[in-house]
Structures are given as structure tokens and as C-alpha cells.
Design a protein around this motif. Structure first.
Motif, short mmCIF file in Angstrom:
data_model
loop_
_atom_site.label_atom_id
_atom_site.label_comp_id
_atom_site.label_asym_id
_atom_site.label_seq_id
_atom_site.Cartn_x
_atom_site.Cartn_y
_atom_site.Cartn_z
N VAL A 1 0.84 -1.20 0.00
CA VAL A 1 0.00 0.00 0.00
C VAL A 1 0.87 1.26 0.00
N ILE A 2 1.95 1.25 0.77
CA ILE A 2 2.83 2.41 0.81
C ILE A 2 3.50 2.61 -0.55
N PHE A 3 3.96 1.53 -1.17
CA PHE A 3 4.59 1.62 -2.49
C PHE A 3 3.59 2.16 -3.51
N ALA A 4 2.38 1.62 -3.49
CA ALA A 4 1.35 2.09 -4.43
C ALA A 4 0.99 3.54 -4.17
N SER A 5 1.02 3.97 -2.91
CA SER A 5 0.69 5.37 -2.62
C SER A 5 1.69 6.32 -3.25
#
Length: 148
Positions: free
Chosen positions: A41-45
Motif C-alpha cells: 500500500v505504501i509503495f502504491a501510494s
């Protein structure tokens, strides 16, 4: 967003740190809080932030939808492949203890539990990052009735 140069500059400065934090959460998720889902999720954000500021076309040049689609499948394959590997070594699906006493120890690979958790979390991280990015592509790319 081209009218807001400060937002563009701050985004360019923040994205590397967001990606670095995603890698930290990914690689230390088996020791503390975090893991594949959070890291994904952090990477996608970071990718989504880039897309919001610079536009859908810009993010699709950086992370083409074709690559993102392959990432969704690759993550599931890494996860399931870890389970199939443990079954082929004589254990049950995702029974990491069988990784301890096989060929992997000859290559100075971490213990079976650590390696199994790492591979599963890696698969989850790749899948979540890819799916979240693809959801952004789907919503950002849709046309309104009055746009056609």
C-alpha cells in the motif's frame, strides 16, 4: 497541476522517501509491525501520488499497465509457489519448517521460517502494490458521459 510548481517539486522530493519506507516495511515486516500488505500500500501510494500530481499518462509511462498486470500475477505466483515448494519438499502448504533441512541451507540462505515468511510477504507486497495501482488506473482513466 502544472500551475503549482511547489507541489510538483515537493512530490519529486517525497517519492524516493516513500519508496524507501515501503522497502523498510517490506524487509522488516517479519521482525516487527508491517509486512507485505502495508509495504504494498505504501509503495502504491507513491505511484498514485505521482499520478495525481503529474497525470495519468506520466504514471503510465513510469509504470505501464502491462507491467502492473504482470506484477499482480507474479505476486500470487510467489505466494503460491512458496506453498508448492514446501509441499514438494514433503511438508504441508506453507509449512516453512521443511525449508530448514533441505538444499537451501547449502547456499547460506536464512532459516526456513525466515525465508518462508519473507517469500510470502514479498508475494503479498507485489500483489497489493500492483492491484492498488491498477485500481487507480481504472478510476483515473474512466471517462464521464459529458467528456465524450
Amino acid at each position: 497541476m502544472s500551475r503549482f510548481p511547489i507541489i510538483r517539486i515537493i512530490t519529486k522530493l517525497l517519492i524516493p522517501y516513500i519508496l524507501l519506507f515501503a522497502l523498510y516495511v517490506q524487509f522488516h515486516g517479519d521482525y516487527g509491525p508491517g509486512g507485505g500488505f502495508q509495504a504494498g500500500v505504501i509503495f502504491a501510494s507513491a505511484l498514485i501520488l505521482y499520478g495525481l500530481v503529474f497525470g495519468l499518462e506520466a504514471i503510465q509511462r513510469v509504470a505501464p499497465p502491462r507491467i502492473i498486470e504482470k506484477g499482480m500475477a507474479l505476486g500470487v505466483l510467489v505466494y503460491a509457489g512458496t506453498g508448492v515448494l514446501t509441499m514438494s519438499l514433503g511438508g504441508q502448504f506453507l509449512d516453512y519448517s521443511v525449508l530448514e533441512h533441505h538444499v537451501l541451507t547449502q547456499w547460506h540462505v536464512p532459516s526456513g521460517q525466515h525465508l518462508g515468511i519473507f517469500l510470502v510477504e514479498l508475494g503479498v507486497g507485489i500483489t497489493v502494490a500492483s492491484v492498488m495501482t491498477m485500481i487507480f488506473y481504472a478510476f483515473a482513466g474512466r471517462k464521464h458521459a459529458h467528456d465524450t
